[in-house]
Design a protein around this motif. Structure first.
Motif, PDB file in Angstrom:
ATOM      1  N   THR A 116     -13.008   9.498  10.978  1.00  0.00           N
ATOM      2  CA  THR A 116     -11.678  10.338  10.840  1.00  0.00           C
ATOM      3  C   THR A 116     -11.872  12.042  11.103  1.00  0.00           C
ATOM      4  O   THR A 116     -11.155  12.711  11.615  1.00  0.00           O
TER       5      THR A 116
ATOM      6  N   ASP B 124     -16.648   5.521   7.782  1.00  0.00           N
ATOM      7  CA  ASP B 124     -15.235   5.949   8.085  1.00  0.00           C
ATOM      8  C   ASP B 124     -14.832   7.434   7.783  1.00  0.00           C
ATOM      9  O   ASP B 124     -13.973   7.997   8.618  1.00  0.00           O
ATOM     10  N   THR B 125     -15.326   8.092   7.052  1.00  0.00           N
ATOM     11  CA  THR B 125     -14.989   9.436   6.971  1.00  0.00           C
ATOM     12  C   THR B 125     -15.590  10.306   8.044  1.00  0.00           C
ATOM     13  O   THR B 125     -14.830  11.058   8.592  1.00  0.00           O
TER      14      THR B 125
ATOM     15  N   ARG C  26     -11.033   2.870   9.816  1.00  0.00           N
ATOM     16  CA  ARG C  26     -10.163   3.025   9.062  1.00  0.00           C
ATOM     17  C   ARG C  26     -10.009   4.374   8.584  1.00  0.00           C
ATOM     18  O   ARG C  26     -11.039   4.905   8.078  1.00  0.00           O
TER      19      ARG C  26
ATOM     20  N   GLY D 196     -17.727   3.626   3.886  1.00  0.00           N
ATOM     21  CA  GLY D 196     -16.908   4.914   3.580  1.00  0.00           C
ATOM     22  C   GLY D 196     -17.559   5.975   4.353  1.00  0.00           C
ATOM     23  O   GLY D 196     -16.792   6.860   4.864  1.00  0.00           O
TER      24      GLY D 196
ATOM     25  N   TRP E 119     -12.583   9.875   2.149  1.00  0.00           N
ATOM     26  CA  TRP E 119     -13.340   9.436   0.893  1.00  0.00           C
ATOM     27  C   TRP E 119     -14.272  10.576   0.551  1.00  0.00           C
ATOM     28  O   TRP E 119     -14.273  11.022  -0.776  1.00  0.00           O
TER      29      TRP E 119
ATOM     30  N   TRP F 292     -14.966  13.796   2.064  1.00  0.00           N
ATOM     31  CA  TRP F 292     -15.359  14.443   3.172  1.00  0.00           C
ATOM     32  C   TRP F 292     -15.962  16.106   2.513  1.00  0.00           C
ATOM     33  O   TRP F 292     -16.645  16.667   3.704  1.00  0.00           O
TER      34      TRP F 292
ATOM     35  N   SER G 204     -10.049   7.734   6.673  1.00  0.00           N
ATOM     36  CA  SER G 204     -10.580   7.868   5.453  1.00  0.00           C
ATOM     37  C   SER G 204     -11.210   9.194   5.193  1.00  0.00           C
ATOM     38  O   SER G 204     -11.855   9.697   6.348  1.00  0.00           O
TER      39      SER G 204
END
Length: 502
Positions: free
Chosen positions: A88, A84-85, A202, A81, A206, A208, A204
């Motif tokens: 993003t 991915d965060t 992905r 996570g 999640w 941030w 995300s």
């Protein structure tokens, strides 16, 4: 931390630094060839135009730069996570920045006084958008000390840039070769990054808040950094003209080789190593002092040597179009040597999460440098700017060492006690080379300049190595940078001997 635990860490840091330095050495070899060819094909004004456009972009980049790589490296319990965060948020940041740069390209061109900057910034915006797609797995490679793959990615990217830029320069002989060559390399390097550091992103957001909390003071820090790094380019471009800026930009590329290609690659491994020692401040202080003394012993003679032979470098490597560049090379080489110490301080403060203190301190140093540069260039031109640059570097060096000494608990004399032999050897080298220069009449032509360059380099290397070794022996051959370098050299020779026997 025990000595048993620290030893593997030290080996991992050294191995990581070795991979990064080898990669950066390969990159620099490509860069040197590329720069020398471009210097023969393009005019100083072309380099100046690109430098001015990139300086304008750097301001916008600093406002939105996140520094998430540093955060991911030092986060103790990392999850998918987090990656991915970070990916993003970085993608969103790059897309928004690209739109901002493209939307304000004409306005920035008018502000900087050159309409050609507008189209250049549109191409830069496309490159920024591509940066948002880079694999976040490259950060994981650094966290896991897999710097062999990370260095491979960097070298391959530079090789692509090298080929594309040179091909376009030969065809067009225009500043567009630099811009479009870089853009083409970014596009081609994207799939390579995912191949070397697989990570299927992905989208995300999640956690941030964790990242944005980190980037608040990071933005202030980045603004100070761009003020320090790009302030000179903006001042020169506006007050002294694009040809002078082109000379300054090329001088930076030549003069900062020791710092950018030897010292800079060690920052990520050292940050990871310092992070492992964060709970043992005494061990962290020893690691900081020892690593900086070793690094200084390597880059100091090269930086001082570049300054000493800068007139010959100008004549041999750059050619008649770049006459008058050598004083910039000499000054910038010594300034970069002093500035290099600040980077390790930033790593120490990042480990302790002292983002506010670091950002405010850096703002103070950057504001001082910018004010001095502006005053120097306004009143005395390029000579005044170079003098102001040197003065600000000395002030910054003293300030940062005072701050890190307070943070780690060692005295202000701890680092000089580990580096004085290197400084004395550099002084002996400078005295010898300057004496030979005074006794050797300067001849016209390329071959006499090349002969002087080789003779000065050989004398300087002999004087520095001989003086430092003599001083080390007179001091009783204590543990320190000299012993570590000697052990590394003996180890390399032993491995070479074994390979020959095998």
């Amino acid at each position: 931390m025990s000595a048993v635990a620290a030893a593997p860490l030290g080996r991992r840091v050294m191995a990581g630094a070795a991979f990064m330095m080898a990669g950066r050495l390969a990159i620099r070899c490509l860069s040197i060839v590329s720069t020398l060819v471009l210097a023969r094909l393009l005019m100083p004004e072309d380099f100046g135009l690109v430098a001015l456009a990139l300086a304008a972009f750097a301001i916008a980049d600093a406002v939105t730069n996140t520094g998430y790589a540093t955060l991911l490296i030092r986060t103790p319990d990392i999850t998918r996570g987090h990656y991915d965060t970070a990916w993003t948020l970085n993608l969103l940041r790059c897309l928004l920045l690209a739109l901002a740069v493209a939307g304000t390209a004409s306005w920035q061109a008018a502000l900087l006084g050159d309409a050609r900057i507008g189209p250049v910034l549109l191409a830069v915006a496309a490159g920024v958008a591509l940066d948002g797609l880079v694999s976040i797995g490259l950060v994981r490679l650094q966290r896991e000390f897999r710097f062999d793959r990370f260095a491979t990615y960097q070298v391959a990217t530079r090789l692509l840039n090298f080929g594309a830029t040179l091909a376009l320069a030969v065809l067009w002989q225009s500043y567009w070769a630099i811009i479009l060559g870089t853009l083409a390399a970014k596009l081609l390097a994207l799939p390579l990054g995912y191949a070397l550091a697989p990570h299927r992103p992905r989208p995300s957001l999640w956690n941030w808040r964790y990242f944005l909390g980190f980037s608040g003071w990071g933005t202030v820090f980045n603004m100070a950094m761009v003020m320090e790094m790009q302030g000179a380019s903006l001042i020169i471009g506006r007050l002294l003209g694009l040809p002078a800026l082109g000379q300054y930009n090329l001088a930076q590329q030549v003069a900062t080789v020791p710092v950018s290609e030897i010292a800079a690659p060690t920052r990520a491994p050292l940050l990871a190593g310092y992070a492992e020692l964060a709970r043992d401040r005494a061990a962290l202080a020893r690691s900081y002092l020892d690593s900086q003394a070793l690094l200084f012993a390597v880059i100091c003679p090269i930086s001082v040597g570049i300054a000493l032979v800068s007139p010959e470098l100008e004549r041999v490597a750059l050619g008649p179009r770049w006459e008058g560049t050598w004083p910039m090379i000499a000054a910038i080489a010594l300034v970069a040597l002093a500035d290099n110490f600040s980077n390790a301080v930033f790593s120490i403060f990042a480990i302790f999460e002292r983002y506010r203190d670091t950002a405010l301190a850096f703002c103070l140093v950057a504001a001082l440098r910018t004010a001095l540069l502006l005053g120097g260039a306004w009143w005395w031109g390029m000579e005044g700017l170079l003098g102001a640059l040197a003065l600000s570097a000395l002030a910054g060096l003293a300030f940062w060492q005072w701050l890190v000494a307070r943070a780690l608990g060692h005295g202000l004399g701890a680092l000089p006690a580990r580096t004085w032999r290197t400084l004395a050897a550099a002084a002996a080298m400078a005295a010898g080379v300057l004496a030979l220069r005074a006794a050797w009449p300067e001849g016209a032509g390329l071959l006499p300049a090349l002969g002087r360059l080789l003779a000065f380099a050989a004398l300087g290397a002999a004087l520095h190595l001989g003086t430092q070794f003599l001083l080390w022996r007179l001091c009783g051959a204590p543990p320190g940078a000299e012993r570590r370098l000697a052990n590394l050299a003996l180890g390399a020779l032993e491995r070479l001997r074994r390979r020959r026997k095998a």
